[in-house]
Each structure stands twice: as C-alpha cells, then as structure tokens.
Design an enzyme around this catalytic site. Structure first.
Site, PDB file in Angstrom:
ATOM      1  N   CYS A  78       8.575 -31.500 -12.136  1.00  0.00           N
ATOM      2  CA  CYS A  78       7.760 -30.771 -13.108  1.00  0.00           C
ATOM      3  C   CYS A  78       6.924 -29.714 -12.396  1.00  0.00           C
ATOM      4  O   CYS A  78       6.991 -29.565 -11.172  1.00  0.00           O
ATOM      5  CB  CYS A  78       6.856 -31.722 -13.899  1.00  0.00           C
ATOM      6  SG  CYS A  78       5.509 -32.414 -12.902  1.00  0.00           S
ATOM      7  N   CYS A 119       4.801 -30.691  -9.460  1.00  0.00           N
ATOM      8  CA  CYS A 119       5.525 -30.832  -8.190  1.00  0.00           C
ATOM      9  C   CYS A 119       5.614 -29.484  -7.482  1.00  0.00           C
ATOM     10  O   CYS A 119       5.321 -29.373  -6.283  1.00  0.00           O
ATOM     11  CB  CYS A 119       6.938 -31.359  -8.435  1.00  0.00           C
ATOM     12  SG  CYS A 119       7.023 -32.996  -9.155  1.00  0.00           S
ATOM     13  N   ASP A 179      12.088  12.215 -10.804  1.00  0.00           N
ATOM     14  CA  ASP A 179      12.569  13.242  -9.893  1.00  0.00           C
ATOM     15  C   ASP A 179      13.620  14.063 -10.647  1.00  0.00           C
ATOM     16  O   ASP A 179      14.283  13.546 -11.546  1.00  0.00           O
ATOM     17  CB  ASP A 179      13.199  12.575  -8.663  1.00  0.00           C
ATOM     18  CG  ASP A 179      13.852  13.580  -7.736  1.00  0.00           C
ATOM     19  OD1 ASP A 179      13.192  14.568  -7.382  1.00  0.00           O
ATOM     20  OD2 ASP A 179      15.028  13.372  -7.390  1.00  0.00           O
ATOM     21  N   ASP A 193      16.018   9.188  -6.393  1.00  0.00           N
ATOM     22  CA  ASP A 193      17.268   8.802  -5.738  1.00  0.00           C
ATOM     23  C   ASP A 193      17.364   9.247  -4.287  1.00  0.00           C
ATOM     24  O   ASP A 193      18.289   8.876  -3.593  1.00  0.00           O
ATOM     25  CB  ASP A 193      18.460   9.372  -6.499  1.00  0.00           C
ATOM     26  CG  ASP A 193      18.594  10.879  -6.302  1.00  0.00           C
ATOM     27  OD1 ASP A 193      17.545  11.552  -6.241  1.00  0.00           O
ATOM     28  OD2 ASP A 193      19.735  11.371  -6.203  1.00  0.00           O
ATOM     29  N   ASP A 233      12.097  10.763  -1.969  1.00  0.00           N
ATOM     30  CA  ASP A 233      11.419  10.049  -3.058  1.00  0.00           C
ATOM     31  C   ASP A 233      10.823   8.721  -2.600  1.00  0.00           C
ATOM     32  O   ASP A 233      10.049   8.103  -3.333  1.00  0.00           O
ATOM     33  CB  ASP A 233      12.406   9.765  -4.205  1.00  0.00           C
ATOM     34  CG  ASP A 233      12.935  11.040  -4.839  1.00  0.00           C
ATOM     35  OD1 ASP A 233      12.149  11.992  -4.952  1.00  0.00           O
ATOM     36  OD2 ASP A 233      14.115  11.078  -5.204  1.00  0.00           O
TER      37      ASP A 233
END
Length: 853
Positions: free
Chosen positions: A11, A14, A439, A637, A641
């Site tokens: 649970c 734990c 971008d 990309d 960036d």
C-alpha cells in the site's frame, strides 16, 4: 537515474516507508517509489549496496534493475512489468472461497436458516465451533502473506494496509477462540443457555471472509494495474529478437543483442527492422506507426534513417547499424516511459503525507472505538466488531494508487500517440501552461525551403521558366537552389547541360545552355542586366513582404520570370496555434530571422506575438521574461533552442530535431507535428482531472466509511456495518480508483471539442532587448566589427555567413541581415580585415566595407 525493483509493498504506507528510508541514505539526492510498478528511481552517489540495505532494513526487498547483462533492456522492463501477482492471487482466492463456503454453510446456513448438517453436529455446538476454527485457520494459512507482511511492518514501526487486514482478521479469530473455550466451560457446567449465547458470538466466518474479500479486491486491483501498463508492454513486445547481419559475406541470423554499431544488416519485406540504421541499398516503404503513431508508411531510400521495431513493408533494404541496444529509438522511448512511471507528480505528495500517518491513525481510531463502545455498556463482542470494521474498511491503497495509476495510463496514452512525457512532473505541469513559445524554423515551418510561387514573364510558360531555372541551379549548392531542383523533379522536368557555369558572389549564377546565356539571382543583379517590368517588380516586393525570397531568371538578356522560395509553414501549424489560443494559451513565436520575414510567418501561423532577431541566448532571456507573466512551455528542435528549452517550465522538443534539443526537453513529440503540442496539454489536463477524481474518491471513501464502521451513526439513524461488508468495501475501493484511471484509455487527445480555457496570461509583452545576455558579455576589451556584405538574399545566406565567421574567429555573437547587408560580431581583439574579406569571399559573398567600434 538508477532503477530498482522493490518487493513486499502492499500500500501507499509501504512506498512512503521505503522512500523515506532510501532518502536518508548518504549520497542520495532523489528517490521516488512507485507502488503501481513496484519500482524505485534513485539519483545520487550512493552505492546500490547501501540503497538495497536501507530497503531491507525497512522491511522490504530490493534489487537493481538491469543487473542481468544478458537480458536486453526491453526484456528486463517487460519482466519487471509482467503480472506475476494475479495468477498467485487467483489460486489463493479459489482455495479460500472453497473453504469459506463450507464455513459459511455451517456458521450461517445452519444457524440462521436451518440448513441440514451431519447428525454428529446436531446440538453439538462445541464441535461446530471446532470445525469453524479449523476452516477459518485453513483460510488464514492460505492467506498468510497478509499476516507476515502486516506484522513484519508493524515490527518495523511502519504499519501498512496488510497490518489493518491482519489485525482485523486476527482479532476476530482470537476473540472467537476465547468464546469457544468459554463455551466448553459452560457446557461442562451444564449451562446450555450460555452455550447457545456463546454460539452467536463466533466471528470465525468474519476472520475468513475478511481475508477472502480483500483477496478478491487485490486480484481485481492487480488485473486493473496490469492494464494500466498495457501501452508500455505493447512497446516492449515490438522489440525484435533477432537480426540478419552480413558476416564474412554470408547472411547470419543472430540475437539482436549481438548487433554492433557499424554492422551491415538486411531486412526483407514484412520483417521488423532490428536496430536503428542508415539505408545503404534498396528502397522500401516503412511502417513507423509503432513509434510515431503515424499509420501512413514512409518511403525510404539510400541515405535515409530507419528505426528499430518499424516494419519494412515492400522492398529489400541493406542497412548499416547506427544505434544499437540501449541507444535505439525504441529503447529510448521505453526508458522515457519507464522513468516517468518511476517518478512522482507533485500532487502525489498530498497522498504521501496522508498515507504516512493513515495506518497508525486508523489503528488508534479502532482501539478508541472499541473502548468507547465498552464504556457505553455494550458487550465486548459488539465493541470488538465495531473496532474490526474500522480496521478493515479503511483503505490506504486507494490513496496510494490515485496518482500513479492515472500517471501511468496518461503516459501510455501519450506514447501511443507519439507524445513522450519524460517525468510525472512534466505530465502534471503541462496542463497548467499559460504561454507557449514556438521556435520558427523546423517547428512552425518545415525547416526546408520550398518553391511557393512561379511567375513567368511574357513569352514564357511556367514549365519553360522552371526548366531554365532547373538547368542553371543544378550546379549550385545554395539551399534555395535545392528547393528549385526539388520542384522541377516533382514535375518530372529534365535539365539541359550548362557550360561556362559561374557563381557570382553576392549576385547570382550564370551559364550557357544551347547557346543561350542564362542568368539567375536577386532583383538587383538581374535588373542591372535586363529590363524588369514594373508589374513584376511590384510582385517581387509583395513576395518579399510575405517572407519569401524572389529569384529572377533571364535568358539572352530577356527576363524569364520569378520563382519565389520560402521556408513554408507546416500544414497543421495554423490549426495548432488556434487550438492553443482556444485553450486560453498565449502563443509567441521566437526566431533569429529578420523582422519582415518573421512577421510574415507569424501572420500566416496566427500567433499572438512575434519576437524576431533573437540570438540563442536571447531566446533564453525571452523565456525568463515570459515566466514572470505565467507558466511557460517552449517548443523547439535545434541546438540553439536547448537553453530556452531548459529555462522554460516545460520544454517540448520536436522529435525530428537534434539529440541535444531532445535531451534538454521535458516532452518529446515523435511525429514532429505542432498539433501534438495542444494534444499534450489536453492529455495533461485530462490526466490531472482524473487524479483529482481519484483523490476525491479515496478521501471521500475513508471520510464516510470510517465513521460508519465506528458506529457514529448508530445512535442517530441506527446504521451499523458488519466487518464482512467493511472488508468488501475496502476490496472494491482500490479497484474503483484503478478502473477510473483506465477511462483515460478512451480519451481522444486530438479532440478539441471539449477544450476549456484556463486563466489568460498577460497578452502584451514588455518592450525589451532580448539579447541583453549577449551584451552583458561585452567588456571594454571587446571589439565590435560591422561588415558590409553584398550577396546575401535570404535567411539561409545569413546563416551561411554566420557559420563562416564563427568558425574563423570563434565569435559567439554573430548577427547577419540580408536586408541591411551587414554582418555584426564581437571579438576580444582586433581582427585582420584581409582575413575577414577572405572568409566571407570563400563563403560566396563580397565585402564592401568594414568598421570597428
């Protein structure tokens, strides 16, 4: 992050105990334990031995994932997620139900409804009690795991859900044994009325029923938890097992784990591609839907990349392995999804704090409940029943599973749609984004220049103009020339042989074709050689205002026409921007391009704000400024960036971009489609909404259930709760939470119909020079150099000059403008002017002047 497999957890208490124990190990900087996958992610300098020791001292078991070097990462992960629990629970449940039915027949069927029993048991209450004791004892032995785990965790002062179940069942059993002994004493003394009364105080069936019903809930929970990882399991099943490689000139089938970088492998139609590679020979159509979710096959030819687990549908291809083992795209996806499952969302901390004190609080409430009912004059059996009901109805599991099951299903849905969330934090926080910074090149636009307009002059057709340009440009290496060649090839035109070809720096091209003198280049160059009608000049200016680059061509001193080239926006970009705006999100476009080109692209995409002329460090400065207005996501990309992706609250990398951008981001879009940005935000919001529903149910269930079990409503409404019904409710609570999370599998990430706006971010950006970070680098010893350059016609020319200057002078801040015809950069010392002229001339352009500041 090191991944560990943890055993023995039942649970949220734990997982909280394990997390706390490992976090205190010297050298551990981060620890996150997932109850859902029984896994643990640890960062820091602590040794695996110390970490495993800490887990074991907390009362659980742990092992380092991937310790078996002979297994592939996919097979290790698949083994970790395999449902080993359900088959065991199923056997336990069948055996428990068998003995429980017999027990219920004797304890309730005979006593309450007069069902027949063997003559031996007629009026023999002690024998009936002994039989119930044996049957209940057998059920308890079958489900001994509850007692071992429960009392072991109690011994370690970290009681868990198993502790509650074990205490409830054991209390029922021990009380019933006491009553049985009391019954034997009454029978020996001949007090048959007392014997009859004691018979009604047996709770053997409750002891067995509690364990059986909890086992039912555990099995349902295990089956449902298994389904939450279906998406990840399906990814793992895609991992090819073998590869056909060329060894000593022969085709040899080997396990995929033995493929090395540089090996040559072959793939026939219908076969899976075993590792990432580059096509050397052959053409084919490859189905990449397993990785990107895109159902349309992608054509592959020599020089193209192929990825592991994609399917070769048509031709025979021969490839060279470029990424193998852990480095393949599939392995990286599996690792991202697995790591996300091993991390915790911020909202999970609420449940963790509650779970840490939940079980001790419930045990305390159960003891107080029993004492209070005894003080009110109730029998010990009645008071004990109320206390047991409190123990068995309380469910810390629902709290512990509320967040991780939703995170796992959300991550799986994302992976299925080509949206990879690296952490649970990114999955939760993405839905709170107020500003999205995009971008331009490669994100909003395709990143590849294309022919957009063909305007033939009088006396020429489109085909004649394009053929002329095709013939002349075929010997040029300029990016704009490639766009012309691509367009001509699409129309299946044929180029003629060109002689006396010349590239005129800063002007254009010239050559001779079939005795005709051909020229191509900028308006300034061509208009100096041939007459250009005012109408075409106006059209050229109009194209430039749209962010396009007009290329003029002439034949034998006669204008042939204009071909416009531009980095066109992706088809889905305007719709993606619109969806973001409909969600209440402000959209900003960042680019290093000049103002005119940027404004033109921004207008086509429909963004709210355009910030042009921004250097890489400037992008990071923009993001820092935007974060003052709201939560910001950056989409990019390229290498330039990466600083902005890292600075943003959420960094989103286009999958076709560079590895650096992908590493810096929190989310990776495998399809390289901008429309997946609103889809990611949409999925995040749906997941967070599901988590809120789960947490509400978990808290609501316990807040309502515990007072009901304690008997708070008995004096007012007469409502009581039998311990067996409490156990049934507990067994179903976790199942309900997991089932609710599974509803996310039905969520449509690209359905914008139900989008809701969040609080609108400030729409007006402050006027600011976003390249201030670069200016701060300038000192009194820095020399600012402005070079007047002729020949730059487009952003690609600007980039070409920038790269040449950076490589030659190690200059960090280089800004070129084809409109201003300048290149500006800074240097820590005086730079030889002749060297500058030589560098720019070699790049294909001409220097007309140099000034220093």
């Amino acid at each position: 992050m090191e991944q560990y497999q943890v055993t023995g957890m039942s649970c949220a208490a734990c997982s909280a105990r394990v997390e706390k124990a490992v976090s205190h190990v010297p050298g551990v900087t981060f620890c996150s334990v997932s109850l859902l996958t029984n896994s643990m992610g640890v960062e820091g300098s602590a040794s695996p031995q110390d970490i495993i020791k800490a887990v074991e001292e907390a009362g659980y078991g742990a092992s380092l994932k991937g310790s078996d070097s002979q297994q592939s990462s996919a097979s290790q992960a698949a083994e970790a997620l395999a449902d080993h629990e359900t088959p065991i629970l199923k056997k336990r449940l069948i055996a428990s139900v068998g003995f429980l039915l017999v027990l219920m027949y004797f304890s309730m069927g005979h006593m309450m409804w007069g069902w027949p029993v063997p003559q031996w048991f007629e009026h023999n209450h002690v024998a009936m009690g002994l039989l119930q004791l044996l049957l209940a004892g057998i059920v308890m032995v079958i489900n001994q795991k509850f007692f071992i785990s429960g009392f072991k965790s109690l011994w370690h002062r970290s009681p868990n859900m198993d502790t509650l179940v074990a205490l409830g069942s054991m209390a029922s059993f021990v009380w019933s044994v006491y009553v049985l002994f009391a019954m034997t004493g009454a029978q020996v003394s001949g007090d048959m009325a007392a014997v009859e009364n004691y018979m009604m105080d047996f709770y053997f069936e409750s002891a067995a029923m509690i364990l059986t019903l909890i086992t039912v809930g555990k099995m349902l929970e295990a089956r449902s938890k298994g389904k939450t990882t279906d998406a990840l399991k399906s990814l793992m099943k895609l991992a090819p097992k073998t590869a056909v490689v060329i060894r000593s000139g022969q085709e040899t089938t080997i396990p995929v784990e033995q493929v090395h970088k540089g090996d040559i492998f072959v793939v026939r139609p219908g076969e899976n591609i075993p590792v990432d590679g580059v096509v050397l020979e052959g053409t084919s159509a490859v189905n990449e839907s397993a990785l990107t979710g895109e159902s349309i096959p992608v054509d592959k030819a020599a020089g193209d990349m192929v990825s592991a687990a994609t399917v070769n549908q048509s031709g025979f291809i021969r490839c060279e392995a470029s990424r193998v083992g852990e480095d393949t795209t599939l392995s990286q996806i599996i690792k991202m999804v697995s790591d996300a499952a091993a991390t915790k969302a911020p909202i999970a901390k609420i449940a963790d704090r509650v779970s840490g004190i939940f079980v001790p609080a419930v045990i305390t409430i159960a003891v107080i409940t029993t004492i209070v009912w005894l003080l009110t004059g109730q029998t010990f059996g009645y008071a004990l029943a109320r206390g047991i009901s409190v123990l068995v109805i309380s469910c810390p599991c629902a709290l512990g599973l509320a967040t991780p099951v939703a995170i796992m299903v959300g991550n799986g849905m994302g992976a299925k749609n080509g949206i990879l969330f690296k952490t649970a934090v990114s999955l939760e926080e993405t839905g709170k984004v107020q500003i999205v910074a995009l971008d331009k090149t490669g994100t909003i636009t395709s990143g590849q220049p294309e022919v957009t307009d063909i305007l033939p002059a009088e006396g020429f057709s489109e085909e004649q103009l394009l053929t002329l340009a095709f013939s002349l440009e075929q010997k040029s290496e300029h990016p704009l020339a490639k766009a012309v060649l691509k367009k001509a090839e699409e129309r299946k035109l044929h180029a003629s042989e060109i002689s006396d070809f010349q590239a005129l720096p800063g002007n254009g091209l010239s050559g001779i074709m079939n005795s005709q003198t051909l020229m191509g280049g900028s308006m300034k160059f061509i208009s100096s050689r041939v007459s250009v009608p005012d109408s075409l000049k106006q059209q050229a200016e109009h194209l430039a205002e749209q962010g396009k680059t007009p290329l003029l061509f002439a034949s034998d001193n006669k204008l042939a026409g204009i071909i416009a080239v531009a980095d066109v926006i992706k088809e889905d970009s305007p719709q993606a921007v619109k969806e973001l705006q409909n969600m209440g999100i402000q959209v900003v476009m960042l680019t290093g391009d000049n103002e005119k080109t940027a404004r033109a692209i921004g207008k086509q995409a429909g963004v709210d704000e355009v910030i042009a002329g921004v250097l890489p460090d400037g992008k990071e400065s923009v993001i820092r400024s935007l974060k003052e207005q709201g939560k910001v996501a950056m989409v990019g990309d390229g290498i330039n960036d990466a600083p902005a992706l890292t600075r943003a609250d959420i960094g989103i990398a286009i999958g076709a971009g560079t590895d650096i951008a992908i590493d810096a981001a929190d989310i990776v879009l495998m399809k390289s489609r901008l429309s997946d940005v609103p889809a990611a935000i949409r999925l995040s919001r749906a997941t967070l909404r599901n988590i809120h529903e789960n947490l509400f149910w978990a808290f609501f269930y316990n807040v309502i259930g515990i007072p009901l079990a304690a008997g708070v409503w008995i004096p007012i409404f007469g409502w009581t709760l039998n311990p067996m019904f409490g156990a049934a409710a507990m067994s179903l609570s976790s199942f309900c939470v997991v089932t609710n999370a599974l509803r996310l599998n039905l969520f449509k990430v690209h359905d914008a119909g139900r989008d809701k706006k969040i609080k609108q971010a400030v729409s007006i950006l402050p006027e600011k020079d976003y390249n201030e970070s670069n200016k701060e680098k300038e000192t009194t010893s820095m020399v600012k150099i402005t070079v007047n350059v002729e020949g730059m016609m487009c952003p690609h020319c600007e980039a070409h000059v920038n790269e040449a200057i950076k490589a030659a002078f190690q200059a960090e801040d280089v800004v070129s403008s084809h409109e201003k015809k300048t290149t500006v950069f800074t240097s820590p010392e005086h730079v030889d002017e002749d060297k500058i002229r030589e560098v720019i001339k070699n790049a294909g352009y001409e220097v007309t002047g140099i000034t220093e500041e």
